[in-house]
Design a protein around this motif. Structure first.
Motif, PDB file in Angstrom:
ATOM      1  N   SER A 165       0.797  -1.286   0.009  1.00  0.00           N
ATOM      2  CA  SER A 165       0.058  -0.016   0.008  1.00  0.00           C
ATOM      3  C   SER A 165       0.683   1.465   0.137  1.00  0.00           C
ATOM      4  O   SER A 165       0.135   2.345  -0.310  1.00  0.00           O
ATOM      5  N   SER A 166       2.244   1.301   0.358  1.00  0.00           N
ATOM      6  CA  SER A 166       2.942   2.353   0.482  1.00  0.00           C
ATOM      7  C   SER A 166       3.027   2.750  -1.100  1.00  0.00           C
ATOM      8  O   SER A 166       3.289   4.140  -1.435  1.00  0.00           O
ATOM      9  N   PHE A 167       2.907   2.029  -2.208  1.00  0.00           N
ATOM     10  CA  PHE A 167       2.854   2.596  -3.621  1.00  0.00           C
ATOM     11  C   PHE A 167       1.752   3.447  -3.860  1.00  0.00           C
ATOM     12  O   PHE A 167       1.408   4.073  -4.757  1.00  0.00           O
ATOM     13  N   LYS A 168       0.596   3.270  -3.110  1.00  0.00           N
ATOM     14  CA  LYS A 168      -0.617   4.027  -3.452  1.00  0.00           C
ATOM     15  C   LYS A 168      -0.367   5.615  -3.441  1.00  0.00           C
ATOM     16  O   LYS A 168      -1.372   6.439  -3.793  1.00  0.00           O
ATOM     17  N   VAL A 169       0.626   6.054  -2.825  1.00  0.00           N
ATOM     18  CA  VAL A 169       0.970   7.572  -2.952  1.00  0.00           C
ATOM     19  C   VAL A 169       1.118   7.959  -4.392  1.00  0.00           C
ATOM     20  O   VAL A 169       0.642   9.090  -4.752  1.00  0.00           O
ATOM     21  N   TYR A 170       1.448   7.112  -5.299  1.00  0.00           N
ATOM     22  CA  TYR A 170       1.591   7.527  -6.717  1.00  0.00           C
ATOM     23  C   TYR A 170       0.209   7.584  -7.475  1.00  0.00           C
ATOM     24  O   TYR A 170      -0.059   8.264  -8.182  1.00  0.00           O
TER      25      TYR A 170
END
Length: 776
Positions: A419-424
């Motif tokens: 879920s840390s990729f969701k910032v993009y």
């Protein structure tokens, strides 16, 4: 004169009983006459070879010189590289201590002889042929000649040629030139070559005359060092009986040193370097440092050894060093100033090295298969301020990858970001004018036929790992804080994976790893320089929820871009390279725009500030995102956990996972290991200590509040701004969540691929296959 090179060895074999005295005298006379004849013949041969013999001279002989890597202050050494620990100091920049002591120790007629001590040669010849102690009779010039010509073996022909060269050199070059070269050349033991390296190794001082007086080598200390030249190292065949002159080696070596020191002191008086009274007042220094063999590793056995790997890799891609052999950089005597700030690095190691007592309590004392990595980047410049990928240059690098001396890719720094990729995705959404207050249908599970996620498909529908109070209809910011996969999978479909990858690439994600049919190892896909429409077919829609591996270093750079107001800078480790007074390379700070207007950036910051794990207790505005990726088909066990985020002055990404591919299980036996309770505490401790160490004013780095001009969101998401990008369906074996073999022992260096390339290629594999997990 060195026993290892200045003395001729004795003949082998046990001698017979000595003949009667008259016979011995007759034999000595004959042998003495032969010695004189040999000497005279040698002088004649000198005349014949004087103009034809050649040797590298002080001006054309290049010595291997240590390359020193410094922290960002340009003063604090990080590592010393090279086959020989040597730092060259020009003769006129040396103080007088070593110059005087070496002449008193090795060649008291140096300033007046012609490079050859004829009296010494004659005495040596007589002693050698009459059965006395074998002698070398080498002047300083002859010793230099031997090193310069790389003469080996102890033979009379070698001695003769050495004398010829010394005579020639003395005729052509100044004594100062020869003595300076000699002092920068000879070994002093402990791996130190040259007087400067010796001063540092034995006393922690320098011979440079421009240094503060208390940091300069004294005469008494120089005398201790110059005693070493006679025998720099212990005799390997008899280390106890012939230990040399290092006073910290053993009692006999100390006594040898004291006696040799006294001999040099007497020579200093005879040469008028010391008055008798000064000599009487001079005390043998007992401040020689203990010999620490680990110090010879030159700093590569520390976590910053990984920084050195990246520094060398980066420089090999630049014009001054491209195509040059590895020795050119390591042995070239360069001074490399890195971007790494020691204050930030210390904070990174203290938090991310979870074996230390300084690590947060939540991660101390955990199972041995737990491993963390942390990278910190300065927003707006791309400078890596702190890097922790492991504990040594030769170990696995869990934070990134680099090219080694042979052009092979090494390192193990790619992990599914979850879920840390969701910032993009979030940034891509607001770029497309989707407000973070826009509401989405957010049930616990949902089918997505276009992406192959249905009840009938092998991987089933998308499901949320968490539940939020806003369900089943959540604003985008609420879905972000709760990490709702259903919402973000739908968002990725509607935006188009190509747009998500475009945004992530422009932010700083240069590479992403994908599985391909028939390829047992995930392959690195180069995102940088390639549009999302070109790279998207390598991935499925699950990329939007963090299924595919990226590096900790890239993720940190992506955070730095957001922290810098959408200005992406090239991540780098090198600020400058110099050699002497010349600048060989300087960093080039170039920014590119992410393409987000102020309102879009403010909405991203506003949303990520609501992530509880990103809150700091030191008064700084901060934003961030957690992430996890599950083990296999499990919905409760994780292999990868993340915490990424930023303030206006510092961005950092932290990964914590298992080294063997097994689910993370804490010391209490619980599998409840998430981004918030494992890497989260590491990130918060690091950010608080690093910002405090940098002594920056948090009020200068406040985030602006968004205006929310479209503050009337509709109950459902808008139509997609572009048709969904056709991607490989998830049923085609999505990339797995961990790489068990390299996590444990893929190779001593964590090598990702056997393929070779002089520069990053569009594809690069990294590690063996992993078992397919569900998105998490």
């Amino acid at each position: 004169m060195s026993t290892t090179g200045n003395h001729d060895s004795t003949a082998a074999g046990r001698p017979a009983a000595p003949p009667p005295a008259p016979r011995r005298r007759r034999r000595n006379r004959v042998l003495g006459a032969l010695a004189v004849l040999t000497l005279l013949l040698g002088i004649g041969l000198m005349a014949g070879t004087y103009y034809v013999d050649s040797v590298p001279t002080p001006t054309d002989l290049t010595l291997p010189e240590s390359t020193t890597v410094y922290y960002a202050d340009g003063k604090t050494p990080m590592a010393k590289l090279g086959a020989e620990n040597r730092t060259i100091v020009p003769y006129d920049q040396m103080n007088d201590s070593a110059k005087q002591a070496i002449v008193a120790a090795e060649d008291r007629t140096f300033w007046t002889n012609k490079g050859i001590d004829f009296g010494g040669v004659l005495r040596a010849a007589w002693s050698n042929v009459t059965g006395g102690q074998r002698q070398g009779a080498s002047t300083i010039t002859q010793q230099y000649a031997r090193v310069a010509a790389e003469l080996k073996g102890v033979t009379y022909s070698r001695k003769l040629r050495e004398a010829v060269i010394a005579w020639k050199l003395d005729d052509k070059y100044s004594k100062e030139n020869i003595l300076g070269f000699y002092l920068n050349t000879v070994p002093f033991g402990r791996g130190a070559y040259g007087i400067e390296a010796a001063a540092q190794a034995y006393f922690g001082k320098t011979v440079r005359r421009d240094a503060p007086a208390d940091k300069q080598l004294t005469k008494a200390e120089a005398m201790v060092l110059c005693a070493m030249v006679k025998q720099p190292e212990a005799d390997p065949d008899d280390p106890e009986g012939s230990p040399g002159y290092d006073p910290r080696r053993n009692a006999k070596a100390r006594q040898n040193s004291i006696e040799r020191w006294a001999y040099i002191r007497d020579g200093m008086v005879k040469l008028n370097y010391l008055s008798p009274q000064e000599a009487a007042n001079l005390a043998y220094p007992d401040t020689v440092r203990p010999n620490d063999p680990a110090a010879r590793v030159s700093g590569l056995d520390r976590p910053t050894g990984q920084v050195v790997n990246h520094v060398l890799s980066e420089l090999r891609q630049t014009d001054p060093f491209k195509g040059k052999p590895a020795e050119y950089l390591r042995d070239g005597g360069f001074s490399i100033v890195t971007t790494v700030d020691k204050r930030v690095q210390d904070a990174a190691e203290a938090a991310a090295d979870i074996r230390r007592d300084s690590a947060p309590e939540a991660v101390r004392g955990q199972p041995r298969n737990w491993q963390a990595a942390l990278v910190a980047v300065e927003p707006g410049t791309g400078r890596v301020l702190g890097y922790y990928g492991g504990n040594a240059a030769t170990g696995a690098d869990y934070a990134g990858w680099y090219y080694d001396d042979e052009g092979d890719a090494r390192g193990y720094g790619q992990h599914p970001p979850g879920s840390s990729f969701k910032v993009y995705d979030l940034a891509a959404a607001v770029q497309q004018k989707i407000s973070v207050k826009q509401r989405f249908d957010s049930p616990d599970t949902k089918e997505f036929p276009a992406s192959g996620r249905t009840k009938a498909s092998p991987n089933g529908p998308i499901r949320n790992a968490e539940h939020a109070a806003c369900q089943p209809n959540c604003a985008l910011w609420e879905a972000t804080v709760a990490s709702l996969n259903v919402t973000y999978f739908e968002l990725t479909e509607k935006l188009g994976l190509n747009k998500v990858l475009d945004l992530a690439t422009r932010a700083g994600i240069d590479s992403m790893w994908a599985n391909e049919p028939g390829n047992p190892q995930p392959r690195r896909i180069e995102l940088r320089g390639h549009p999302g429409a070109e790279t998207a077919p390598h991935f499925s829609t699950e990329a939007g929820i963090g299924q595919y591996g990226i590096t900790v270093a890239d993720h940190a750079n992506g955070m730095a871009t957001l922290a810098a107001g959408g200005k992406r800078a090239e991540q780098h480790f090198v600020r400058s390279v110099t050699k002497g007074e010349d600048t060989v390379y300087s960093e080039r700070l170039v920014q590119t725009d992410l393409g987000l207007d102020a309102e879009a950036l403010n909405q991203v910051n506003w949303t990520l500030r609501r992530v509880k794990a990103a809150e700091l207790d030191n008064g700084w505005d901060s934003a961030g995102k957690t992430g996890t990726w599950q083990a296999g088909q499990s919905t409760t066990q994780n292999v990868h956990t993340w915490m990424v985020g930023y303030t206006g002055a510092l961005a950092a990404a932290v990964w914590l996972g298992s080294t063997d591919g097994k689910p993370l299980r804490n010391k209490n036996g619980s599998y409840e290991v998430y981004g918030s309770n494992a890497p989260g505490p590491i990130w918060r401790q690091f950010m608080e200590r690093a910002t405090a160490a940098l002594k920056l004013d948090p009020d200068k780095y406040r985030f602006d509040a968004p205006k929310f001009p479209d503050d009337k969101p509709s109950p459902t998401a808008p139509a997609p701004s572009a048709p969904p990008t056709t991607t490989r369906p998830s049923s085609a074996a999505p990339p797995p969540s961990c790489e068990p073999a390299p996590c444990a022992s893929a190779s001593p260096t964590g090598r990702p691929s056997p393929t070779r390339s002089p520069r990053p290629s569009p594809t690069r594999s990294s590690g063996p296959p992993r078992t397919p997990p569900p998105p998490g």
